[in-house]
Design a protein around this motif. Structure first.
Motif, short mmCIF file in Angstrom:
data_model
loop_
_atom_site.label_atom_id
_atom_site.label_comp_id
_atom_site.label_asym_id
_atom_site.label_seq_id
_atom_site.Cartn_x
_atom_site.Cartn_y
_atom_site.Cartn_z
N ASP A 165 -8.21 -12.02 45.90
CA ASP A 165 -8.13 -13.06 46.93
C ASP A 165 -9.29 -13.00 47.91
O ASP A 165 -9.90 -14.01 48.26
CB ASP A 165 -6.80 -12.96 47.69
CG ASP A 165 -5.61 -13.42 46.85
OD1 ASP A 165 -5.85 -14.05 45.79
OD2 ASP A 165 -4.47 -13.15 47.25
N GLY A 168 -10.07 -2.35 42.53
CA GLY A 168 -9.21 -1.40 43.24
C GLY A 168 -9.84 -0.93 44.54
O GLY A 168 -10.70 -1.59 45.12
N ASP A 178 -9.41 -8.65 37.53
CA ASP A 178 -8.60 -7.44 37.63
C ASP A 178 -7.23 -7.78 37.06
O ASP A 178 -6.81 -8.95 37.11
CB ASP A 178 -8.47 -6.98 39.09
CG ASP A 178 -7.88 -5.58 39.22
OD1 ASP A 178 -8.65 -4.63 39.40
OD2 ASP A 178 -6.63 -5.44 39.12
N ARG A 179 -6.54 -6.80 36.53
CA ARG A 179 -5.21 -7.09 35.99
C ARG A 179 -4.24 -7.52 37.10
O ARG A 179 -3.24 -8.19 36.84
CB ARG A 179 -4.66 -5.89 35.24
CG ARG A 179 -4.39 -4.66 36.08
CD ARG A 179 -3.86 -3.53 35.22
NE ARG A 179 -3.53 -2.34 36.01
CZ ARG A 179 -3.03 -1.23 35.50
NH1 ARG A 179 -2.80 -1.15 34.20
NH2 ARG A 179 -2.76 -0.19 36.28
N ASP A 180 -4.56 -7.14 38.35
CA ASP A 180 -3.79 -7.60 39.50
C ASP A 180 -4.53 -8.75 40.16
O ASP A 180 -5.50 -8.54 40.91
CB ASP A 180 -3.58 -6.45 40.49
CG ASP A 180 -2.72 -6.83 41.69
OD1 ASP A 180 -2.40 -8.03 41.84
OD2 ASP A 180 -2.38 -5.93 42.48
N ARG A 181 -4.10 -9.95 39.89
CA ARG A 181 -4.79 -11.15 40.38
C ARG A 181 -4.91 -11.17 41.91
O ARG A 181 -5.91 -11.67 42.46
CB ARG A 181 -4.02 -12.39 39.89
CG ARG A 181 -4.46 -13.72 40.45
CD ARG A 181 -5.86 -14.09 40.01
NE ARG A 181 -6.20 -15.44 40.42
CZ ARG A 181 -6.49 -15.80 41.68
NH1 ARG A 181 -6.46 -14.89 42.64
NH2 ARG A 181 -6.80 -17.05 41.97
N ALA A 182 -3.93 -10.61 42.61
CA ALA A 182 -3.94 -10.66 44.07
C ALA A 182 -5.12 -9.90 44.68
O ALA A 182 -5.56 -10.22 45.79
CB ALA A 182 -2.63 -10.11 44.62
N LEU A 183 -5.64 -8.91 43.96
CA LEU A 183 -6.75 -8.14 44.49
C LEU A 183 -8.02 -8.97 44.62
O LEU A 183 -8.95 -8.57 45.33
CB LEU A 183 -7.02 -6.92 43.60
CG LEU A 183 -5.95 -5.84 43.57
CD1 LEU A 183 -6.33 -4.72 42.62
CD2 LEU A 183 -5.71 -5.27 44.98
N TRP A 223 -13.08 -16.70 39.60
CA TRP A 223 -12.09 -15.88 38.92
C TRP A 223 -12.17 -16.10 37.41
O TRP A 223 -12.35 -17.23 36.94
CB TRP A 223 -10.69 -16.23 39.41
CG TRP A 223 -9.58 -15.62 38.59
CD1 TRP A 223 -8.78 -16.24 37.68
CD2 TRP A 223 -9.16 -14.25 38.62
NE1 TRP A 223 -7.89 -15.35 37.14
CE2 TRP A 223 -8.09 -14.12 37.69
CE3 TRP A 223 -9.57 -13.12 39.34
CZ2 TRP A 223 -7.44 -12.91 37.47
CZ3 TRP A 223 -8.93 -11.92 39.12
CH2 TRP A 223 -7.88 -11.82 38.19
#
Length: 300
Positions: A38, A10, A31-36, A47
């Motif tokens: 990148d 985050g 992270d639960r948000d894969r886009a973070l 990853w």
């Protein structure tokens, strides 16, 4: 170099993980948000599809998560799969009781914990210049010191496990008190007919200055309020501080008043609103905006 896994990318954790990569550490991220992830992958990170998968691949795990409940959930997923000799470094801000309880849980699986919350703001984390407050065995601190020096430029070993939780809460408590006070000071300057830019500069050069005035004060005057820290997080930390006050027998009158001000800010703007918007309460009541030219929308 030791291979670190980093869970939680985050506003804060993303910068800390990036600093490890820039320092040359092998890092696996999740992270639960894969886009973070990148930008970390672009820096050479690998990853992992889950926290458990990450734990199985790395020498040591670092986490930066929004609450004790989330930290515990992630920890329970990782523990069965952590390698022999692996350790856990917690960058999240947790209460002392949570740190001690989760440290005991990790120890049951043979995994030692070092708490290492950070302070100074997201902009300093982005520059690798944040302050790190470590708690835990000295040998564990020495083991991870090169990694801590990669993410921050001022590192303090506060003592045994739980010590860092106390000092981190103290520093955050002061920051929130200073934030409310700075809003009142800037409003006095505005209603007194002073030029706000000049007033901000004069306060900065005076005995009344503070780190919060010099940093978050700029975001108030810009009108963005964008400090990347929420009302919910502020209330969490103030709750920890008031809990310590009860435990240690210290009356925290200013902290109590500040907590109530943040409760009002949450009611007005929501828990996910920027914590600096606590100053907007005064702006809205008086119908006066605290704006001045020449201040950034975000701190660099």
């Amino acid at each position: 170099m030791m291979h670190y896994g980093y869970v939680g990318l985050g506003n804060l954790g993303g910068h800390l993980a990036a600093s490890l990569l820039k320092a040359g550490f092998p890092v696996t991220v999740h992270d639960r948000d894969r886009a973070l992830a990148d930008r970390h992958l672009a820096l050479g990170a690998t990853w992992a599809a889950s926290a458990g998968d990450l734990a199985a691949e790395v020498d040591h795990v670092v986490t930066c998560l929004p609450s004790p409940a989330v930290s515990e959930t992630v920890l329970r997923e990782m523990l069965p799969r952590m390698r022999p000799g692996a350790t856990w470094v917690e960058n999240s801000t947790l209460g002392r009781d949570d740190i001690l309880r989760l440290g005991a849980l990790a120890a049951e699986h043979g995994v030692p914990l070092m708490e290492a919350p950070v302070t100074g703001g997201v902009h300093l984390a982005a520059r690798g210049e944040i302050t790190v407050l470590a708690g835990g065995d000295r040998a564990l601190y020495d083991l991870h010191l090169p990694a801590l020096q990669a993410i921050g430029n001022r590192i303090f070993h506060m003592g045994p496990l739980g010590s860092a939780a106390v000092i981190k809460v103290i520093t955050n408590m002061l920051a929130f008190i200073h934030l409310v006070a700075d809003g009142e000071a800037l409003m006095l300057a505005k209603r007194g007919g002073l030029d706000l830019k000049t007033a901000w500069e004069a306060i900065t050069a005076s005995s009344g200055t503070s780190f919060v005035h010099e940093t978050e004060g700029q975001l108030i005057l810009n009108g963005s309020y964008d400090i990347a820290f929420t009302n919910d997080l502020a209330l969490k930390d103030l709750g920890f501080a008031l809990g310590f006050g009860r435990e240690f027998g210290v009356p925290l009158e200013l902290a109590g008043l500040t907590e109530q001000t943040f409760v009002k800010a949450k009611a007005a703007y929501g828990g996910s609103a920027q914590s600096t918007q606590v100053v907007k309460l005064l702006e809205d009541v008086l119908g006066v905006d605290l704006r001045a030219e020449g201040f950034p929308a975000r701190l660099e």
